[in-house]
Write an enzyme that holds these catalytic residues in place. Structure first.
Site, PDB file in Angstrom:
ATOM      1  N   LEU A 487      34.131  34.018  39.368  1.00 40.35           N
ATOM      2  CA  LEU A 487      34.996  34.679  38.434  1.00 40.35           C
ATOM      3  C   LEU A 487      34.893  36.248  38.233  1.00 40.35           C
ATOM      4  CD1 LEU A 487      37.867  33.664  37.518  1.00 40.35           C
ATOM      5  CD2 LEU A 487      36.962  33.133  35.546  1.00 40.35           C
ATOM      6  N   GLU A 488      33.911  36.594  37.153  1.00 42.74           N
ATOM      7  CA  GLU A 488      33.751  37.654  36.563  1.00 42.74           C
ATOM      8  C   GLU A 488      32.882  39.010  38.215  1.00 42.74           C
ATOM      9  OE1 GLU A 488      31.921  36.225  32.477  1.00 42.74           O
ATOM     10  OE2 GLU A 488      30.188  36.132  34.208  1.00 42.74           O
ATOM     11  N   LEU A 489      33.005  37.783  39.250  1.00 44.07           N
ATOM     12  CA  LEU A 489      32.184  39.015  40.296  1.00 44.07           C
ATOM     13  C   LEU A 489      33.893  39.401  40.908  1.00 44.07           C
ATOM     14  CD1 LEU A 489      30.163  40.151  42.175  1.00 44.07           C
ATOM     15  CD2 LEU A 489      30.226  37.966  43.217  1.00 44.07           C
TER      16      LEU A 489
END
Ligand SMILES: *[C@@H]1O[C@H](CO)[C@@H](O)[C@H](O)[C@H]1NC(C)=O
Ligand SMILES: *[C@@H]1O[C@H](CO)[C@@H](O)[C@H](O)[C@H]1NC(C)=O
Ligand SMILES: *[C@@H]1O[C@H](CO)[C@@H](O)[C@H](O)[C@H]1NC(C)=O
Ligand SMILES: *[C@@H]1O[C@H](CO)[C@@H](O)[C@H](O)[C@H]1NC(C)=O
Ligand SMILES: *[C@@H]1O[C@H](CO)[C@@H](O)[C@H](O)[C@H]1NC(C)=O
Ligand SMILES: *[C@@H]1O[C@H](CO)[C@@H](O)[C@H](O)[C@H]1NC(C)=O
Ligand SMILES: *[C@@H]1O[C@H](CO)[C@@H](O)[C@H](O)[C@H]1NC(C)=O
Ligand SMILES: *[C@@H]1O[C@H](CO)[C@@H](O)[C@H](O)[C@H]1NC(C)=O
Length: 599
Positions: A487-489
């Site tokens: 998700l962060e990526l």
């Protein structure tokens, strides 16, 4: 001593009877008038022990000397001064071995005792002149000796014929005596056939060929007064080029299309090479002229030309070189006519040297300059390759700008990592600590910094948006769909691709196979910087890893400085938490007790 010598001399003189008066006259006159020419070295005679020798009185060959005739008032007297005698002795006319024939003195045969000086003296009542000749007696090495000094050097052109006669055979006044003569070529007597034949007393070369060169030896023996006498003569036959063809010297250099390069201000050396045909030892000249003046006529110390030197010798033909040196060659010299000329009795040749200037290139200085430049370049190359990270950091610290003043973001770094992996330990214990405490960055770690209660997706997007950099610790687990890391990526990549001020930096903690990366990462890989952790090697703060990372992260001018000076860069040592808090109080508003407990 003196009276004794005088008495001895008188005794000798008296013993010689009729001859005595002239001797005393000579000694009386020679005190005042006898002119001594000394020893005539060219006339020295070398003879084999036991063989016949003759000595020629050189006074008769001298053009200014008296014509010797039997009826002139002048008389010839010979003296002998052998190595065993203390004084010069007049030669006994009645001696069996010493025989005077006109201007020759024959010694038949000569023995070791006869070696010494032989003086011939020519005198009349008012004048006297004398000269000495040395006789050397050597032992003969066998019948024929290849190393013998030849009495005669005979040059014979190829293809031509020549008759070799034994020297001095005719000089022997032996009208009716019988003699035998033996010939050797290179000390072999059987090889006379074909174009080389023994004919009478002579050897005839019908057609000169290479094998006929070398030493010829003749040994003559004859009877005289019941004694057998003998003498040996050596002739060295030297083949030379045939006599036909042009014998004019040929100038090889300067050649027609040859250009000599000279350097203004430097010493010019012009080389002249000339082919000189074989001319039986005739003197052939080579010289340089400058505007039709020889170096001697010019009398300019800048110009010099040493004697010619032999470059090659080929059956009499010679190649010689003569060099002209011109010091401090000037532009005016360029206008002059430099000619090399050669002359012999058959003709004259001249050739002009065409000159061209070359810019003065101080080779030594240039070499040094070039060397220094190269060395400097090499040094800089090495420095750059070893210290490029440091150089970039230094450059950035001077010219870079602090992003804090241009944006209103809350965090410097957002660290994204796969939970429950080896990477997690690294992120929480090393990466976060160094970034926060050593480098002074404000770090956002979702699990620590997010407030409980919000939606994860929204919070993640918000935090990522609030960060200047997204540091993604790549792990095989990052690929797992639906994880926080992914998700962060995705958030980061989306933000970056849509022109956001976020930059994504990849850290590889452990080698990860490229194909196990998530699709998004694979696609973005080329645009992103990947920094590899190399285990223990990367641990110290001075390692490449941290420098590379620092370079990717926002610039921190002041903090970075104070830390570099105050702290030893050793990551493995855990710095106390008090310190962390002290340095980063201002930035770290959200200290989570959970994160410190992890440390
Ligand atoms: C010696 O004699 C020759 C002729 O026999 C003569 O031509 C020559 O000039 C003479 N030399 C001297 C120095 O008198
Ligand atoms: C020597 O004598 C001969 C005759 O015997 C004579 O012809 C000749 O001219 C003389 N020479 C000298 C130099 O007196
Ligand atoms: C001796 O010889 C020299 C040289 O030939 C001559 O000038 C001189 O007259 C001669 N003297 C006598 C006395 O014959
Ligand atoms: C013959 O030639 C050799 C070598 O060139 C030289 O040493 C020698 O003196 C010459 N001998 C004579 C008699 O000219
Ligand atoms: C040599 O000897 C022969 C006879 O054997 C004689 O006729 C001749 O005259 C001699 N020659 C000389 C120069 O003595
Ligand atoms: C020198 O002279 C010869 C014969 O005359 C001629 O063949 C040759 O070309 C000349 N060489 C030079 C360099 O003048
Ligand atoms: C060079 O000088 C010599 C005399 O020194 C003269 O004979 C000759 O003709 C001159 N050559 C030229 C080309 O001027
Ligand atoms: C120099 O050599 C050239 C030929 O190369 C000739 O034409 C010229 O006359 C020569 N000059 C002198 C001074 O000898």
């Amino acid at each position: 001593m003196m009276p004794l010598v005088f008495t001895l001399l008188c005794l000798c003189v008296l013993k010689m009877g009729g001859f005595s008066s002239s001797v005393t006259q000579a000694s009386v006159q020679s005190d005042v008038q006898c002119y001594d020419w000394g020893v005539w070295s060219e006339g020295s005679v070398r003879v084999y022990d036991g063989e016949v020798a003759y000595i020629y009185c050189p006074l008769f060959s001298h053009p200014t000397l008296y014509n010797y005739t039997q009826n002139s008032s002048q008389s010839l007297v010979w003296y002998q001064h052998t190595h065993t005698q203390e004084l010069e002795q007049p030669i006994d006319r009645k001696s069996q071995t010493l025989l005077r024939v006109r201007e020759y003195l024959w010694i038949q045969p000569a023995t070791a005792q006869d070696a010494g000086l032989y003086i011939c003296m020519l005198r009349n009542l008012s004048s006297c002149v004398r000269i000495s000749v040395e006789l050397e007696v050597v032992q003969k090495k066998g019948e024929c000796d290849l190393s013998a000094q030849p009495q005669l050097n005979l040059t014979v052109p190829f293809q031509s014929d020549r008759i070799l006669s034994c020297p001095d055979l005719k000089k022997l006044t032996l009208p009716n005596s019988t003699y035998t003569i033996s010939w050797y070529h290179l000390c072999r007597s059987t090889k006379f056939r074909g174009d080389l034949e023994l004919k009478g007393d002579n050897v005839v070369i019908y057609r000169m060929l290479e094998p006929y060169k070398g030493l010829y030896t003749c040994v003559v023996s004859y009877q005289m007064n019941g004694r057998t006498l003998q003498f040996t003569r050596n002739i060295n036959v030297i083949p030379v080029v045939p006599d036909f063809g042009s014998k004019v010297p040929i100038i090889l250099n300067p050649a027609n299309d040859q250009i000599y390069t000279v350097i203004l201000g430097d010493t010019a050396s012009l080389s002249c090479r000339v082919h000189l045909p074989h001319l039986y030892g005739e003197k052939q000249d080579i010289w340089w002229t400058i505007d039709n003046k020889t170096v001697e006529q010019l009398a300019d110390p800048r110009f010099s030309s040493p004697e010619d030197n032999l470059l090659s010798y080929n059956y009499g033909d010679e190649k010689k070189e003569r060099v002209l040196y011109v010091k401090d060659f000037s532009a005016d010299d360029l206008q002059r006519e430099f000619n090399c000329s050669a002359r012999n009795s058959h003709g004259f040749n001249t050739s002009r040297a065409i000159l061209k200037t070359e810019l003065y290139v101080p080779t030594l200085e240039l070499g040094c300059g070039l060397g220094v430049t190269l060395a400097l370049m090499l040094m800089m190359f090495v420095i750059y390759h070893v210290f490029w990270l440091e150089l970039l950091l230094l450059y950035r610290s001077w010219f870079g700008s602090d992003e804090r003043y241009t944006d209103d973001k809350q965090y410097d770094v957002y660290i994204s990592y796969a939970r429950n992996s080896e990477e997690e330990e690294f992120v929480l214990s090393t990466l976060r600590r160094v970034l926060e405490t050593e480098f002074g960055y404000s770090v956002c770690i979702f699990d620590r910094d997010s407030l409980p209660g919000g939606t994860i997706t929204d919070d993640t997007l918000r935090f990522v948006g609030q960060s200047r950099r997204l540091v993604v610790v790549v792990s095989p687990c990052s690929a797992v769909r639906g994880t926080q890391a992914l998700l962060e990526l995705q958030a980061g990549l989306t933000s970056m691709m849509h022109g956001g001020s976020l930059r994504v930096v990849l850290i590889q903690f452990k080698p990860v196979q490229r194909k196990s990366w998530v699709k998004e990462l694979r696609q973005a890989r080329l645009a992103l910087t990947l920094i590899r952790w190399k285990g223990e090697k990367s641990a110290p703060l001075s390692s490449r890893f941290w420098k590379q990372l620092q370079l990717e992260l926002p610039m921190r001018r002041t903090t970075q400085h104070t830390h570099k000076q105050t702290q030893l860069p050793d990551v493995t040592q855990h710095t106390p938490d008090t310190h962390t808090q002290h340095t980063h109080q201002a930035e770290e508003k959200l200290i989570d007790p959970y994160s410190t407990s992890v440390l």
